[in-house]
Design an enzyme around this catalytic site. Sequence first.
Site, PDB file in Angstrom:
ATOM      1  N   ARG A  18       0.810  -1.219   0.000  1.00 52.23           N
ATOM      2  CA  ARG A  18       0.000   0.000   0.000  1.00 52.23           C
ATOM      3  C   ARG A  18       0.846   1.273   0.000  1.00 52.23           C
ATOM      4  O   ARG A  18       0.318   2.367   0.116  1.00 52.23           O
ATOM      5  CB  ARG A  18      -0.900   0.009   1.229  1.00 52.23           C
ATOM      6  CG  ARG A  18      -1.786  -1.196   1.294  1.00 52.23           C
ATOM      7  CD  ARG A  18      -2.531  -1.217   2.591  1.00 52.23           C
ATOM      8  NE  ARG A  18      -3.953  -1.213   2.318  1.00 52.23           N
ATOM      9  CZ  ARG A  18      -4.861  -0.925   3.190  1.00 52.23           C
ATOM     10  NH1 ARG A  18      -4.524  -0.578   4.411  1.00 52.23           N
ATOM     11  NH2 ARG A  18      -6.134  -0.973   2.869  1.00 52.23           N
ATOM     12  N   HIS A  48      -0.780  -3.678   8.191  1.00 55.82           N
ATOM     13  CA  HIS A  48      -0.415  -2.384   8.762  1.00 55.82           C
ATOM     14  C   HIS A  48       0.817  -2.501   9.651  1.00 55.82           C
ATOM     15  O   HIS A  48       0.980  -3.486  10.352  1.00 55.82           O
ATOM     16  CB  HIS A  48      -1.555  -1.835   9.632  1.00 55.82           C
ATOM     17  CG  HIS A  48      -2.835  -1.647   8.914  1.00 55.82           C
ATOM     18  ND1 HIS A  48      -3.006  -0.693   7.952  1.00 55.82           N
ATOM     19  CD2 HIS A  48      -4.012  -2.306   9.025  1.00 55.82           C
ATOM     20  CE1 HIS A  48      -4.243  -0.768   7.496  1.00 55.82           C
ATOM     21  NE2 HIS A  48      -4.867  -1.734   8.132  1.00 55.82           N
ATOM     22  N   ILE A 131     -11.847  -8.516   8.888  1.00 55.29           N
ATOM     23  CA  ILE A 131     -11.520  -7.732   7.693  1.00 55.29           C
ATOM     24  C   ILE A 131     -10.198  -6.974   7.864  1.00 55.29           C
ATOM     25  O   ILE A 131      -9.973  -5.943   7.244  1.00 55.29           O
ATOM     26  CB  ILE A 131     -12.665  -6.763   7.331  1.00 55.29           C
ATOM     27  CG1 ILE A 131     -12.982  -5.815   8.499  1.00 55.29           C
ATOM     28  CG2 ILE A 131     -13.910  -7.509   6.893  1.00 55.29           C
ATOM     29  CD1 ILE A 131     -13.877  -4.647   8.144  1.00 55.29           C
ATOM     30  N   CYS A 137      -5.987   1.197  13.385  1.00 58.36           N
ATOM     31  CA  CYS A 137      -6.512   1.687  12.104  1.00 58.36           C
ATOM     32  C   CYS A 137      -7.942   2.195  12.237  1.00 58.36           C
ATOM     33  O   CYS A 137      -8.435   2.882  11.345  1.00 58.36           O
ATOM     34  CB  CYS A 137      -6.378   0.657  10.991  1.00 58.36           C
ATOM     35  SG  CYS A 137      -7.475  -0.760  11.101  1.00 58.36           S
TER      36      CYS A 137
END
Length: 142
Positions: A18, A48, A131, A137
Amino acid sequence: MHVAHVILQRGAVARSRRTNDEGFHQFSGFLAERGYTAEQVPVEHILHLKMGGTYVEDGNLLVSGEFKTKPAYRRGQFNIFEVPEEEAYGADCVRINDYVVMAKGYPRVRAQLEARGYKIIEVEMTEFEKIDGSITCLSLRW
């Protein structure tokens, strides 16, 4: 800015699917103008940066998975708390004032934090975990 996703954590910026190099260079330039530095940390197996290493203040860092061996986290600047693989999701937490907010259901992570004097608030995260959503986040802090 040419960036899909960057996360700043104590000078570390994720390099993942990302994030691109141009975004990192622009972001680190922005930080440099303000007197800060950044280091790019490769993220290969998680989504992340903070899902693998979360700073809970006071020099303490929870790490799991691939972050147990990342050089950026092993330079002696942190007290490292290694999280067992089966509780890796529990490493993603947020310190707010005198409390650490963490996902419910990770007793070994909670015990590590409580042993160091942190007060804990557990929140139900099972649907978000499905998810790849996590405490950090889903948090907006000022």
